[in-house]
Design an enzyme around this catalytic site. Structure first.
Site, mmCIF file in Angstrom:
data_model
loop_
_atom_site.group_PDB
_atom_site.id
_atom_site.type_symbol
_atom_site.label_atom_id
_atom_site.label_comp_id
_atom_site.label_asym_id
_atom_site.label_seq_id
_atom_site.Cartn_x
_atom_site.Cartn_y
_atom_site.Cartn_z
ATOM 1 N N ARG A 33 15.583 -10.233 -11.957
ATOM 2 C CA ARG A 33 15.055 -11.715 -11.827
ATOM 3 C C ARG A 33 15.716 -12.723 -12.157
ATOM 4 O O ARG A 33 15.725 -13.542 -12.476
ATOM 5 C CB ARG A 33 13.644 -11.773 -12.139
ATOM 6 C CG ARG A 33 13.044 -13.106 -12.307
ATOM 7 C CD ARG A 33 11.242 -13.140 -12.143
ATOM 8 N NE ARG A 33 10.888 -11.829 -13.074
ATOM 9 C CZ ARG A 33 10.689 -12.287 -14.048
ATOM 10 N NH1 ARG A 33 10.860 -13.301 -14.937
ATOM 11 N NH2 ARG A 33 10.313 -11.361 -14.438
ATOM 12 N N TYR B 133 16.796 -34.108 3.514
ATOM 13 C CA TYR B 133 16.352 -32.894 4.059
ATOM 14 C C TYR B 133 14.787 -32.713 4.729
ATOM 15 O O TYR B 133 14.246 -33.276 3.186
ATOM 16 C CB TYR B 133 16.864 -32.002 3.434
ATOM 17 C CG TYR B 133 16.137 -30.815 3.953
ATOM 18 C CD1 TYR B 133 16.225 -30.304 5.511
ATOM 19 C CD2 TYR B 133 15.532 -29.512 3.882
ATOM 20 C CE1 TYR B 133 16.424 -29.454 5.987
ATOM 21 C CE2 TYR B 133 14.612 -28.655 3.977
ATOM 22 C CZ TYR B 133 15.246 -28.203 5.309
ATOM 23 O OH TYR B 133 15.271 -26.969 6.084
ATOM 24 N N ASP C 32 22.804 -33.434 -3.105
ATOM 25 C CA ASP C 32 22.703 -32.198 -2.254
ATOM 26 C C ASP C 32 23.974 -32.705 -1.102
ATOM 27 O O ASP C 32 24.112 -32.870 -0.247
ATOM 28 C CB ASP C 32 21.537 -32.642 -0.461
ATOM 29 C CG ASP C 32 21.150 -31.123 -0.191
ATOM 30 O OD1 ASP C 32 21.972 -30.534 -0.173
ATOM 31 O OD2 ASP C 32 19.935 -31.214 0.098
ATOM 32 N N LYS D 252 22.986 -22.538 5.134
ATOM 33 C CA LYS D 252 23.819 -22.921 6.272
ATOM 34 C C LYS D 252 25.524 -22.878 5.898
ATOM 35 O O LYS D 252 26.154 -22.213 6.425
ATOM 36 C CB LYS D 252 24.090 -24.863 5.673
ATOM 37 C CG LYS D 252 22.496 -25.230 5.722
ATOM 38 C CD LYS D 252 21.462 -24.919 6.618
ATOM 39 C CE LYS D 252 19.975 -25.073 6.751
ATOM 40 N NZ LYS D 252 19.788 -26.167 5.912
HETATM 41 C C1 LIG Z 1 18.594 -26.034 5.337
HETATM 42 C C2 LIG Z 1 18.794 -27.605 3.855
HETATM 43 C C3 LIG Z 1 18.309 -27.401 2.807
HETATM 44 C C4 LIG Z 1 16.797 -26.948 2.767
HETATM 45 O O1 LIG Z 1 17.818 -25.194 2.411
HETATM 46 P P1 LIG Z 1 16.740 -23.333 2.594
HETATM 47 O O2 LIG Z 1 18.435 -22.811 2.958
HETATM 48 O O3 LIG Z 1 16.238 -23.454 3.897
HETATM 49 O O4 LIG Z 1 15.841 -23.669 1.735
HETATM 50 C C5 LIG Z 1 17.837 -28.401 2.306
HETATM 51 N N1 LIG Z 1 19.090 -28.544 1.845
HETATM 52 C C6 LIG Z 1 19.903 -29.721 3.439
HETATM 53 C C7 LIG Z 1 20.818 -30.748 3.385
HETATM 54 C C8 LIG Z 1 19.819 -28.729 4.340
HETATM 55 O O5 LIG Z 1 20.412 -28.344 5.665
#
Ligand SMILES: *Cc1c(COP(=O)(O)O)cnc(C)c1O
Length: 422
Positions: free
Chosen positions: A72, A125, A197, A222
């Site tokens: 963890r 998001y 982000d 992504k």
């Molecule tokens: C998909 C996404 C998230 C969330 O990510 P997960 O891996 O699905 O939890 C956060 N920010 C952006 C810009 C995203 O495209």
């Protein structure tokens, strides 16, 4: 032999500051202690790590010596993934999570306490937006969400007090770009921690730390992983801040799985190649769509017509693989159009080697209500299109065929033609 390996690893480490980002994508984080001479980072499926010497065990547990205790907290495969993204973002430290949302929520809950104020934009998001409007207020945290395009309004909100300035750029799904350097400076005047982000841009197209951000967050699910087969998240930044966020995560437990870490590591080796291709194809596709009579509007920061084009040119080295567009005929036309695409998964993810398309109501903003989407300025008839690594000409032909086969509003037919799969 071991000495030689160590020397070569040290040589690569010295290069890491100067090597190109494509080289770093391949080699960074790969300097593992070799196990049976593997050239690839092994997947360490081990929950715990055994020590015969209790003093050594104690030293590792107290962080005096490098090593692992319990899954963890840390894991060798996960550590290799963290090292690769750390070096791509040019950060001092990185810590990883089970998903992008785990990275975002753990970061916000580490940095914010009751009575604090966080400033962000309306276009974050969908899951992030939920944290702002549903969860943080429950803990007595004041949230100020500004119009993403109005930098003056964001600066004014920051001026009223701001513990955390949380930005996302480009945004989902209208691909707006915020001026990170300008807003980070405003945030720092208030003593804020500035978080960006960087999921849509990736370190290939944008380096938020160089633009003044303190922390960079990714949904590694992504573009970093790139193959839509592993969930993950990561936060990069200065050692002290990352250590606080790591501490919150080691206790709350949203750790990255070793198998996912391996898949993300493997995907990241081709990040530079994939992003170069996706930047180029997305630009061609955006231009094609902009010239098509059945397309009402195209959102892509590489287009001169996009509201954020000038900022994007200034702060990004590529405009990314995601665009969105509205077609004539409203949501009925969207329902007719999307299933006609042969080369696109109609799915909720983005950033994969395959093209992925969908409306915001079932993709980026599935967590939001219709009213919340309206408030965020997202048209219901929008299509988010994440360009894969296919040949751009095939994608353009696919879009053209689907557009031409889509009935305009005056002649909408019930049902859609069966999808033709290659
Ligand atoms: C998909 C996404 C998230 C969330 O990510 P997960 O891996 O699905 O939890 C956060 N920010 C952006 C810009 C995203 O495209």
């Amino acid at each position: 032999m071991k000495q030689q390996i160590k020397q070569r690893a040290a040589g690569r480490n010295r290069q890491e500051g100067v090597a190109g980002i494509g080289t770093r994508a391949v080699w960074a984080g790969e300097n593992i202690e070799p196990w049976e001479r593997t050239t690839q980072v092994p997947v360490a499926f081990s929950v715990s790590y055994g020590y015969d010497d209790l003093d050594e065990w104690a030293d590792v547990a107290l962080g005096k010596t490098r090593g692992h205790i319990y899954g963890r907290n840390t894991n060798p495969t996960v550590a290799a993934f963290e090292e690769k993204i750390r070096l791509l973002e040019g950060a001092k430290a990185a810590t990883s999570f089970a998903s992008g949302m785990a990275a975002i929520s753990n970061t916000l809950f580490t940095l914010l306490s009751p009575g604090d104020r966080v400033v962000s934009v309306k276009d974050t998001y969908g899951g992030t937006n939920k944290i702002f409007i549903e969860f943080l207020p429950r803990f007595g945290i004041e949230v100020s969400l500004c119009d993403t395009a109005d930098h003056g309004a964001i600066e004014a909100a920051i001026g009223e007090g701001c513990k955390v300035l949380y930005l996302e750029s480009p945004t989902n799904p209208t691909v707006k770009v915020v001026d990170i350097a300008r807003l980070a400076a405003a945030g720092h005047r208030q003593g804020s921690v500035v978080v960006v982000d960087n999921t849509f841009a990736t370190p290939i197209n944008q380096q938020p730390l160089d633009l003044g951000a303190d922390l960079v967050i990714h949904s590694a699910t992504k573009f970093l992983g790139g193959h839509a087969d592993a969930l993950g998240g990561v936060v990069c930044g200065p050692a002290d801040l990352v250590a606080r966020i790591y501490h919150f995560r080691e206790i709350t437990g949203a750790c990255l799985e070793p198998m996912s870490a391996y898949l993300l590591l493997r995907g990241m080796k081709t990040l530079d190649l994939r992003i170069a291709r996706q930047n180029e194809s997305a630009m061609k596709i955006a231009r094609f769509l902009e010239s098509h009579p059945k397309v009402e509007r195209v959102f892509y920061p590489g287009l001169e017509s996009h509201q954020s084009h000038e900022i994007a040119r200034k702060q990004m080295s590529g405009f990314g693989g995601v665009l969105s567009f509205a077609i004539r005929g409203g949501f009925d036309a969207v329902k007719s159009f999307l299933p006609r695409l042969n080369y696109a998964h109609l799915a909720a993810n983005l950033g994969a080697v395959e093209t992925v398309a969908g409306p915001p109501a079932t993709t980026s903003h599935v967590e939001s209500t219709k009213q919340e989407r309206e408030a965020a300025g997202i048209p219901e008839a929008l299509i988010r299109y994440s360009v894969g690594i296919e040949d751009a000409d095939d994608l353009i032909a696919d879009l053209r065929n689907a557009l031409e086969a889509t009935a305009s509003k005056s002649s909408t037919r019930a049902g859609t033609r069966k999808r033709v799969r290659k």
